[in-house]
Write a protein that holds these residues in place. Structure first.
Motif, PDB file in Angstrom:
ATOM      1  N   MET A 230       0.841  -1.168   0.000  1.00  0.00           N
ATOM      2  CA  MET A 230       0.000   0.000   0.000  1.00  0.00           C
ATOM      3  C   MET A 230       0.891   1.237   0.000  1.00  0.00           C
ATOM      4  O   MET A 230       1.775   1.363   0.833  1.00  0.00           O
ATOM      5  CB  MET A 230      -0.890  -0.027   1.247  1.00  0.00           C
ATOM      6  N   PRO A 231       0.686   2.179  -0.908  1.00  0.00           N
ATOM      7  CA  PRO A 231       1.519   3.379  -0.946  1.00  0.00           C
ATOM      8  C   PRO A 231       1.241   4.273   0.257  1.00  0.00           C
ATOM      9  O   PRO A 231       0.146   4.299   0.800  1.00  0.00           O
ATOM     10  CB  PRO A 231       1.115   4.060  -2.250  1.00  0.00           C
ATOM     11  N   ALA A 232       2.271   5.013   0.648  1.00  0.00           N
ATOM     12  CA  ALA A 232       2.135   5.915   1.782  1.00  0.00           C
ATOM     13  C   ALA A 232       1.253   7.104   1.398  1.00  0.00           C
ATOM     14  O   ALA A 232       1.222   7.532   0.254  1.00  0.00           O
ATOM     15  CB  ALA A 232       3.507   6.414   2.223  1.00  0.00           C
ATOM     16  N   ALA A 233       0.527   7.623   2.386  1.00  0.00           N
ATOM     17  CA  ALA A 233      -0.328   8.779   2.148  1.00  0.00           C
ATOM     18  C   ALA A 233       0.548  10.013   1.916  1.00  0.00           C
ATOM     19  O   ALA A 233       1.590  10.164   2.545  1.00  0.00           O
ATOM     20  CB  ALA A 233      -1.241   9.004   3.345  1.00  0.00           C
ATOM     21  N   PRO A 234       0.142  10.885   0.999  1.00  0.00           N
ATOM     22  CA  PRO A 234       0.930  12.093   0.765  1.00  0.00           C
ATOM     23  C   PRO A 234       0.925  12.992   1.997  1.00  0.00           C
ATOM     24  O   PRO A 234      -0.073  13.088   2.700  1.00  0.00           O
ATOM     25  CB  PRO A 234       0.231  12.762  -0.417  1.00  0.00           C
ATOM     26  N   ARG A 235       2.060  13.641   2.244  1.00  0.00           N
ATOM     27  CA  ARG A 235       2.187  14.523   3.397  1.00  0.00           C
ATOM     28  C   ARG A 235       1.868  15.952   2.981  1.00  0.00           C
ATOM     29  O   ARG A 235       2.129  16.365   1.866  1.00  0.00           O
ATOM     30  CB  ARG A 235       3.598  14.465   3.957  1.00  0.00           C
ATOM     31  N   SER A 236       1.362  16.722   3.939  1.00  0.00           N
ATOM     32  CA  SER A 236       1.107  18.134   3.677  1.00  0.00           C
ATOM     33  C   SER A 236       2.425  18.893   3.653  1.00  0.00           C
ATOM     34  O   SER A 236       3.441  18.430   4.170  1.00  0.00           O
ATOM     35  CB  SER A 236       0.176  18.717   4.739  1.00  0.00           C
ATOM     36  N   ALA A 237       2.406  20.075   3.072  1.00  0.00           N
ATOM     37  CA  ALA A 237       3.622  20.904   2.994  1.00  0.00           C
ATOM     38  C   ALA A 237       4.091  21.288   4.394  1.00  0.00           C
ATOM     39  O   ALA A 237       5.290  21.321   4.668  1.00  0.00           O
ATOM     40  CB  ALA A 237       3.360  22.142   2.153  1.00  0.00           C
ATOM     41  N   GLY A 238       3.162  21.557   5.291  1.00  0.00           N
ATOM     42  CA  GLY A 238       3.521  21.913   6.666  1.00  0.00           C
ATOM     43  C   GLY A 238       4.235  20.778   7.377  1.00  0.00           C
ATOM     44  O   GLY A 238       5.215  20.998   8.095  1.00  0.00           O
ATOM     45  N   THR A 239       3.769  19.567   7.176  1.00  0.00           N
ATOM     46  CA  THR A 239       4.408  18.407   7.794  1.00  0.00           C
ATOM     47  C   THR A 239       5.804  18.203   7.232  1.00  0.00           C
ATOM     48  O   THR A 239       6.751  17.929   7.972  1.00  0.00           O
ATOM     49  CB  THR A 239       3.555  17.138   7.557  1.00  0.00           C
ATOM     50  N   THR A 240       5.955  18.353   5.940  1.00  0.00           N
ATOM     51  CA  THR A 240       7.265  18.189   5.311  1.00  0.00           C
ATOM     52  C   THR A 240       8.241  19.247   5.806  1.00  0.00           C
ATOM     53  O   THR A 240       9.388  18.934   6.137  1.00  0.00           O
ATOM     54  CB  THR A 240       7.130  18.260   3.780  1.00  0.00           C
ATOM     55  N   LEU A 241       7.796  20.510   5.879  1.00  0.00           N
ATOM     56  CA  LEU A 241       8.660  21.574   6.380  1.00  0.00           C
ATOM     57  C   LEU A 241       9.059  21.328   7.832  1.00  0.00           C
ATOM     58  O   LEU A 241      10.210  21.513   8.215  1.00  0.00           O
ATOM     59  CB  LEU A 241       7.965  22.927   6.256  1.00  0.00           C
ATOM     60  N   ARG A 242       8.104  20.914   8.644  1.00  0.00           N
ATOM     61  CA  ARG A 242       8.380  20.641  10.053  1.00  0.00           C
ATOM     62  C   ARG A 242       9.386  19.510  10.194  1.00  0.00           C
ATOM     63  O   ARG A 242      10.317  19.585  10.982  1.00  0.00           O
ATOM     64  CB  ARG A 242       7.067  20.303  10.771  1.00  0.00           C
TER      65      ARG A 242
END
Length: 110
Positions: free
Chosen positions: A1-13
């Motif tokens: 199962m592919p991972a759910a896409p992350r939000s930009a805020g989560t990636t920046l954090r």
């Protein structure tokens, strides 16, 4: 199962909240505290060049905006610190992800 896409805020954090990025931001903050102390508390016969170090620790991004008028060069320093911290954090996360899950046990292989 592919991972759910992350939000930009989560990636920046995730890029900013790791030891390398936080260490870099601590160095930048320490340099600017030193610049403030030098500017406000130390008497100089000539003008101090301490503020140059604020641009050096956030180069090359801050140097792109160093020639702008008024307070804009100092916004370049803040932008430079953020860009470099994000780049260091992304590199740290990439290296950390490559080191996990590849069968490494920590023991040396002869």
């Amino acid at each position: 199962m592919p991972a759910a896409p992350r939000s930009a805020g989560t990636t920046l954090r995730r890029c900013l909240l790791n030891p390398l990025a936080l260490g870099y931001l601590a160095v930048v903050a320490a340099v600017w505290v030193w610049i403030g102390v030098d500017t406000l508390l130390v008497t100089h016969a000539d003008a101090s060049t301490a503020a140059v170090w604020g641009f050096f620790v956030t180069a090359p991004t801050s140097l792109l905006l160093a020639g702008l008028p008024g307070p804009l060069p100092f916004l370049g320093v803040a932008a430079g610190a953020l860009v470099q911290a994000l780049a260091l954090g992304a590199g740290y996360r990439w290296l950390a992800s490559r080191g996990h899950g590849h069968g490494r046990t920590g023991a040396s292989h002869a």
